[in-house]
Design a protein around this motif. Structure first.
Motif, PDB file in Angstrom:
ATOM      1  N   ASP A  25      -1.918  -7.914 -11.908  1.00  0.00           N
ATOM      2  CA  ASP A  25      -1.455  -6.414 -11.711  1.00  0.00           C
ATOM      3  C   ASP A  25      -0.667  -6.055 -12.927  1.00  0.00           C
ATOM      4  O   ASP A  25      -0.153  -6.487 -13.633  1.00  0.00           O
ATOM      5  CB  ASP A  25      -0.441  -6.348 -10.469  1.00  0.00           C
ATOM      6  CG  ASP A  25      -1.299  -6.986  -9.419  1.00  0.00           C
ATOM      7  OD1 ASP A  25      -2.088  -6.091  -8.904  1.00  0.00           O
ATOM      8  OD2 ASP A  25      -0.650  -7.888  -8.579  1.00  0.00           O
ATOM      9  N   ARG A  61       1.640   3.379  -0.145  1.00  0.00           N
ATOM     10  CA  ARG A  61       1.644   2.994  -1.474  1.00  0.00           C
ATOM     11  C   ARG A  61       0.976   4.310  -2.142  1.00  0.00           C
ATOM     12  O   ARG A  61       0.672   4.213  -3.315  1.00  0.00           O
ATOM     13  CB  ARG A  61      -0.064   2.186  -1.494  1.00  0.00           C
ATOM     14  CG  ARG A  61       0.577   0.494  -1.396  1.00  0.00           C
ATOM     15  CD  ARG A  61      -0.617  -0.394  -1.418  1.00  0.00           C
ATOM     16  NE  ARG A  61      -0.509  -0.946  -2.595  1.00  0.00           N
ATOM     17  CZ  ARG A  61      -1.552  -1.770  -2.822  1.00  0.00           C
ATOM     18  NH1 ARG A  61      -2.153  -2.314  -2.122  1.00  0.00           N
ATOM     19  NH2 ARG A  61      -1.416  -2.320  -4.124  1.00  0.00           N
ATOM     20  N   LYS A  82      -9.438   0.284  -8.146  1.00  0.00           N
ATOM     21  CA  LYS A  82      -9.392  -0.245  -6.597  1.00  0.00           C
ATOM     22  C   LYS A  82      -8.503   1.038  -5.878  1.00  0.00           C
ATOM     23  O   LYS A  82      -8.382   2.065  -6.565  1.00  0.00           O
ATOM     24  CB  LYS A  82      -8.312  -1.405  -6.846  1.00  0.00           C
ATOM     25  CG  LYS A  82      -6.737  -0.915  -7.087  1.00  0.00           C
ATOM     26  CD  LYS A  82      -5.992  -2.269  -7.355  1.00  0.00           C
ATOM     27  CE  LYS A  82      -4.441  -2.039  -7.552  1.00  0.00           C
ATOM     28  NZ  LYS A  82      -3.836  -3.375  -7.848  1.00  0.00           N
ATOM     29  N   HIS A  83      -8.599   0.939  -4.593  1.00  0.00           N
ATOM     30  CA  HIS A  83      -9.172  -0.188  -3.627  1.00  0.00           C
ATOM     31  C   HIS A  83     -10.658   0.508  -2.896  1.00  0.00           C
ATOM     32  O   HIS A  83     -10.329   1.480  -2.266  1.00  0.00           O
ATOM     33  CB  HIS A  83      -8.309  -0.658  -2.327  1.00  0.00           C
ATOM     34  CG  HIS A  83      -6.862  -1.006  -3.067  1.00  0.00           C
ATOM     35  ND1 HIS A  83      -5.886  -0.274  -3.419  1.00  0.00           N
ATOM     36  CD2 HIS A  83      -6.653  -2.095  -3.516  1.00  0.00           C
ATOM     37  CE1 HIS A  83      -4.809  -0.622  -3.973  1.00  0.00           C
ATOM     38  NE2 HIS A  83      -5.158  -2.049  -4.121  1.00  0.00           N
ATOM     39  N   MET A  95     -12.287  -3.316  -7.770  1.00  0.00           N
ATOM     40  CA  MET A  95     -11.731  -4.241  -6.408  1.00  0.00           C
ATOM     41  C   MET A  95     -11.824  -3.656  -5.185  1.00  0.00           C
ATOM     42  O   MET A  95     -11.552  -2.374  -4.895  1.00  0.00           O
ATOM     43  CB  MET A  95     -10.291  -4.466  -6.810  1.00  0.00           C
ATOM     44  CG  MET A  95      -9.497  -5.468  -5.590  1.00  0.00           C
ATOM     45  SD  MET A  95      -7.817  -5.386  -5.670  1.00  0.00           S
ATOM     46  CE  MET A  95      -7.441  -5.978  -7.405  1.00  0.00           C
ATOM     47  N   TYR A 101      -9.216  -3.801   1.708  1.00  0.00           N
ATOM     48  CA  TYR A 101      -9.065  -4.707   2.735  1.00  0.00           C
ATOM     49  C   TYR A 101      -9.713  -4.355   4.139  1.00  0.00           C
ATOM     50  O   TYR A 101     -10.477  -4.983   4.782  1.00  0.00           O
ATOM     51  CB  TYR A 101      -7.701  -4.857   3.071  1.00  0.00           C
ATOM     52  CG  TYR A 101      -6.597  -5.670   2.160  1.00  0.00           C
ATOM     53  CD1 TYR A 101      -7.101  -7.014   2.072  1.00  0.00           C
ATOM     54  CD2 TYR A 101      -5.722  -5.357   1.415  1.00  0.00           C
ATOM     55  CE1 TYR A 101      -6.235  -7.671   1.162  1.00  0.00           C
ATOM     56  CE2 TYR A 101      -4.792  -6.006   0.843  1.00  0.00           C
ATOM     57  CZ  TYR A 101      -5.180  -7.547   0.818  1.00  0.00           C
ATOM     58  OH  TYR A 101      -4.498  -8.424  -0.133  1.00  0.00           O
ATOM     59  N   ASP A 124     -10.064  -7.615  -2.804  1.00  0.00           N
ATOM     60  CA  ASP A 124      -8.767  -7.528  -2.862  1.00  0.00           C
ATOM     61  C   ASP A 124      -8.151  -8.967  -2.327  1.00  0.00           C
ATOM     62  O   ASP A 124      -9.009  -9.722  -1.791  1.00  0.00           O
ATOM     63  CB  ASP A 124      -8.086  -6.405  -1.960  1.00  0.00           C
ATOM     64  CG  ASP A 124      -6.674  -6.025  -2.301  1.00  0.00           C
ATOM     65  OD1 ASP A 124      -6.022  -6.788  -2.912  1.00  0.00           O
ATOM     66  OD2 ASP A 124      -6.094  -4.852  -1.787  1.00  0.00           O
ATOM     67  N   GLU A 136       4.332  -1.449  -0.844  1.00  0.00           N
ATOM     68  CA  GLU A 136       3.090  -1.837  -0.284  1.00  0.00           C
ATOM     69  C   GLU A 136       3.287  -2.494   0.920  1.00  0.00           C
ATOM     70  O   GLU A 136       4.401  -3.046   1.072  1.00  0.00           O
ATOM     71  CB  GLU A 136       2.585  -2.973  -1.737  1.00  0.00           C
ATOM     72  CG  GLU A 136       1.065  -3.530  -1.072  1.00  0.00           C
ATOM     73  CD  GLU A 136       0.395  -4.525  -1.993  1.00  0.00           C
ATOM     74  OE1 GLU A 136       1.135  -4.387  -3.113  1.00  0.00           O
ATOM     75  OE2 GLU A 136      -0.393  -5.262  -1.579  1.00  0.00           O
TER      76      GLU A 136
HETATM   77  C1  BGC Z   1      -3.050  -5.614  -3.493  1.00  0.00           C
HETATM   78  C2  BGC Z   1      -3.691  -5.355  -4.833  1.00  0.00           C
HETATM   79  C3  BGC Z   1      -3.219  -6.225  -5.778  1.00  0.00           C
HETATM   80  C4  BGC Z   1      -3.388  -7.615  -5.233  1.00  0.00           C
HETATM   81  C5  BGC Z   1      -3.100  -8.805  -6.264  1.00  0.00           C
HETATM   82  C6  BGC Z   1      -3.244  -7.094  -3.224  1.00  0.00           C
HETATM   83  O1  BGC Z   1      -2.443  -7.317  -1.983  1.00  0.00           O
HETATM   84  O2  BGC Z   1      -3.621  -5.033  -2.426  1.00  0.00           O
HETATM   85  O3  BGC Z   1      -3.598  -3.937  -5.111  1.00  0.00           O
HETATM   86  O4  BGC Z   1      -3.998  -6.117  -6.952  1.00  0.00           O
HETATM   87  O5  BGC Z   1      -2.712  -7.856  -4.134  1.00  0.00           O
HETATM   88  O6  BGC Z   1      -1.914  -8.679  -6.509  1.00  0.00           O
END
Ligand code: BGC
Length: 768
Positions: free
Chosen positions: A54, A125, A158-159, A202, A205, A237, A427
């Motif tokens: 990340d 987010r 992403k996402h 990416m 979910y 993801d 998040e």
């Molecule tokens: C997040 C992603 C992140 C990935 C790796 C996931 O929970 O949604 O945005 O890149 O974790 O940390």
């Protein structure tokens, strides 16, 4: 393994010999990670492992296993802040700096940028995303990706897609109609993929119309690869995979993180049983190897980065992101003449909030403290006092409130630091409301009561309500500005930087006014995107709801005048590009930057149109008194809508207004244009097509208009009307009925004049 032609694309010829030497088990193994952050190497064939971390506003390279302990990296402004600069050159520079840090830390893919649309301010987010508008999101993402990738480092956009809430993020189905999907939720991805070619995407979910993103062939293959020409690979993801074999078929090349071989075995078994074709697996492996080999080849050794230079860039970006929301009596910038003593109040001045929670959290190389930066900026003869109220508490106790009031009263001006605490934005979960904690509101109101010269500096990552806005003279939205945010705030307060950020999301008066209010976040694993295309300002415009601050809004310490709008065409077709130029003049007495926004508004028959849509923008720097011409270019796509029956972007001949302004609600100039479509689309009529649709189509209007007349006459053949008005009314009613009549229903209505065979014959004539 070295590709035959270094420094260029890895070709099919480079890959094919490797694939032919891989065993089935090795191919399957390549489809998932080695661990949390790396792909699997296959040493005997020289296939390297690459590293990804990340993202997005800096690097979070974990030290060993485990969350929360990461290498130091520059914490640039979060996505919301970066976007508020509307400065694509600057954003590209930030991307390049992060790319350089990736090279220095041996990271081959940065997991970002995130560009999901801010459908509701409640999304936990939102601070990680750019905007409520798809064109703005797409252009900013393209700039960021180009920056990172200029350093030989990959990105992961992403996402993908329609991940606009944290509630039930791993199971919810986002129920969205096709046109909204294309025009709002995919448009930004489309722009970024086509303009910047991210190395990877990416997947999200969630499910989209019941199908999980990780297994969504329509999204991952048909749209992304076939329509948009994406050449990289898609990774899941973290933990987004549900049915790995379906994912391989659909276009999900890499599962992250690793699965301890469980899903790899399922891929092997599927090939052995014939449920998955080995050719398909080969294609997936080829997509992976093309990117992995290229990124490994682009690795640089011995890279170091200049932490000071990156800190300065972080400060500059943070300063450009600050949005001046209110400046009554020109209270800002703080002048020595007016204010001899300043009281700084609030915990965020000493313990700033500079980023959000979750996977994007960076361990900063250093951190500017706003109070110290204000102190450093003081001119001689100015006094500074500080009152640190523990504003993280829900309610403020009386003693603290009195201290704050006393400090404010003793000074000529009070600067209150407030916003949202960490626990509000992260998040993993959404907000329940858009209010600040009661303690922050109490503090602002208490100070404003005793000190008429009060300025509020906000630190938050998404829209908030401000019931206190009328009680203070100045409001600076400084977002979650990253590690350089403190210096940025001080520079703007004292006028060393003239604020030039603008909102990329609407600030509503109250939560009930927001577009998704009735549908967010859904229930029973289903969320309806009932507001359709009307997201963000499109909704407020259409419903005529006055927001607190509109999309695109932001003040400056100087003033700008817009003049001399010119269009390169009055009549435009699909083959033309339209150049729109305006002259912008800095009419104040200090240098500044203005964000010029171009909106298109349809006039007439455009189906289900928004009042206006942002199509282009430009940021222009002007010295005091300086005037510059700004030119923005549009093409046919800016006048098209997604037609769900044609399954493509369609233009119609229509009039449009081109609006140029300084926010979505401050339009200064406008001109109209006629768009003449040159698309020659065949009709796609069937027996349920209505007369209304056929009468406007050039291929059918001549054929159906006599039939419509016959039907109308037939309806009232034996009728007797008491007077002329009744006859007129009856025919109006009859016309409405006939226009809405599906072709096949004409048989019953025609009193035997029209048969089913005739319907078929007519359709054949029209459709061929
Ligand atoms: C997040 C992603 C992140 C990935 C790796 C996931 O929970 O949604 O945005 O890149 O974790 O940390």
């Amino acid at each position: 393994m070295q590709p035959s032609n270094s420094n260029s694309e890895i070709s099919a010829q480079d890959i094919q010999p490797i694939i032919s030497q891989l065993t089935l088990e090795e191919k399957a193994a390549l489809c998932s990670g080695l661990d949390n952050w790396r792909t699997k190497p296959i040493e005997r064939l020289g296939i390297p492992s690459i590293m990804m971390t990340d993202g997005p506003h800096g690097l979070r390279r974990e030290k060993g296993e485990g969350f929360g302990n990461s290498e130091k990296a520059t914490c640039f402004p979060t996505a919301v802040a970066l976007a508020s600069t509307w400065n694509t050159d600057l954003i590209q520079k930030v991307g390049a700096a992060i790319g350089e840090e990736c090279q220095a830390q041996d990271v081959q893919i940065l997991l970002g940028p995130g560009i999901n649309i801010k459908r509701s301010p409640l999304n936990g987010r939102n601070f990680e995303y750019y905007s409520e508008d798809p064109i703005l999101s797409g252009k900013i993402a393209a700039a960021f990706i180009k920056g990172v990738q200029s350093q030989g480092v990959g990105t992961s956009l992403k996402h993908f897609a329609v991940n606009n809430q944290e509630f039930e993020r791993m199971s919810v189905s986002a129920e969205v109609d096709e046109r909204t999907l294309r025009e709002i939720y995919l448009r930004g991805f489309e722009i970024a993929v086509k303009e910047a070619k991210p190395t990877t995407l990416m997947c999200a979910y969630n499910r989209i119309n019941s199908i999980f993103a990780a297994e969504h062939r329509y999204l991952l293959h048909e749209i992304l690869k076939e329509e948009w020409g994406f050449e990289g690979f898609v990774m899941s993801d973290w933990g987004a995979v549900n049915d790995r074999v379906e994912g391989v078929k659909a276009g999900l090349q890499l599962e992250m993180p690793g699965n301890d071989g469980i899903n790899d075995k399922k891929i092997v078994a599927a090939v052995q049983s014939g449920a998955l074709e080995e050719e398909r697996l080969d294609e997936v492996v080829a997509d992976l190897l093309r990117v992995i080999l290229k990124l490994a080849e682009q690795k640089k050794t011995g890279v170091t980065f200049n932490t000071e230079a990156h800190q300065e860039l972080a400060q500059r970006a943070a300063a450009e992101s600050i949005v001046l929301l209110k400046n009554e009596d020109s209270i800002l910038p703080l002048s020595k003449k007016r204010f001899k003593s300043i009281a700084v109040i609030g915990d965020f001045a000493e313990n700033p909030r500079f980023q959000g929670g979750g996977s994007s959290r960076v361990n900063p190389t250093k951190l500017d403290i706003p109070f110290q930066e204000i102190y450093r900026n003081l001119s001689t003869g100015m006094d500074l006092s500080f009152c640190n109220d523990s504003t993280n508490d829900d309610y403020l106790d009386n003693e603290l409130m009195e201290d704050a009031q006393q400090a404010a009263q003793l000074a000529d001006v009070a600067i209150v630091f407030a916003g949202l605490p960490n626990s509000y934005e992260t998040e993993g979960y959404d907000r329940q409301h858009i209010d600040m904690p009661p303690s922050h509101i109490q503090l602002i109101e208490a100070v404003a009561k005793v000190q008429p010269n009060t300025v509020v500096v906000l630190q938050n990552g998404s829209a908030i309500a401000m019931p206190w806005a009328n009680q203070v003279k100045g409001i600076l939205e400084s977002w979650l500005g990253g590690q350089g945010g403190g210096a940025a705030i001080a520079n703007v307060l004292f006028g060393r930087v003239n604020p030039s950020g603008k909102l990329t999301e609407t600030f509503p008066q109250k939560l009930e006014d927001t577009p998704a209010f009735l549908n967010f976040p859904g229930e029973n694993r289903r969320v309806s995107y009932g507001e359709g295309l009307f997201v963000g300002y499109r909704y407020y415009d259409k419903k005529q709801i006055e927001p607190l601050f509109p999309f695109g809004f932001g003040l400056s310490y100087t003033t700008f005048e817009y003049q001399k709008m010119e269009l390169s065409h009055e009549l435009m077709t699909n083959e033309d590009t339209l150049e729109v130029s305006v002259s912008v003049k800095n009419t104040g007495n200090r240098a500044g930057q203005e964000i010029v926004q171009l909106y298109v508004s349809s006039d007439g028959n455009f189906p289900n149109a928004a009042i206006k849509e942002l199509k282009a923008f430009a940021k222009v720097a002007l010295e005091a008194g300086e005037e510059k011409t700004v030119t923005m270019t549009l093409n046919w796509r800016d006048f098209a809508f997604y037609h769900t029956q044609y399954k493509s972007w369609v233009t119609i001949s229509n009039s449009f207004n081109i609006l140029v302004g300084s926010s979505s609600q401050d339009i200064h100039l406008q001109e109209s244009i006629h768009f003449q479509t040159t698309q020659n689309l065949p009709p796609i009529f069937d027996k349920y097509t209505t007369f209304k649709e056929m009468i406007v189509h050039p291929k059918s209007s001549d054929l159906v208009s006599p039939l419509m007349e016959q039907l109308m006459n037939g309806m009232f053949m034996d009728a007797e009307f008491p007077d002329e008005q009744s006859k007129k009314d009856a025919f109006e009613f009859g016309k409405a009925i006939v226009l809405d009549l599906p072709l096949c229903k004409a048989v019953g209505f025609s009193k035997g004049k029209f048969s089913e065979e005739m319907v078929e014959e007519l359709l054949n004539k029209i459709n061929t």
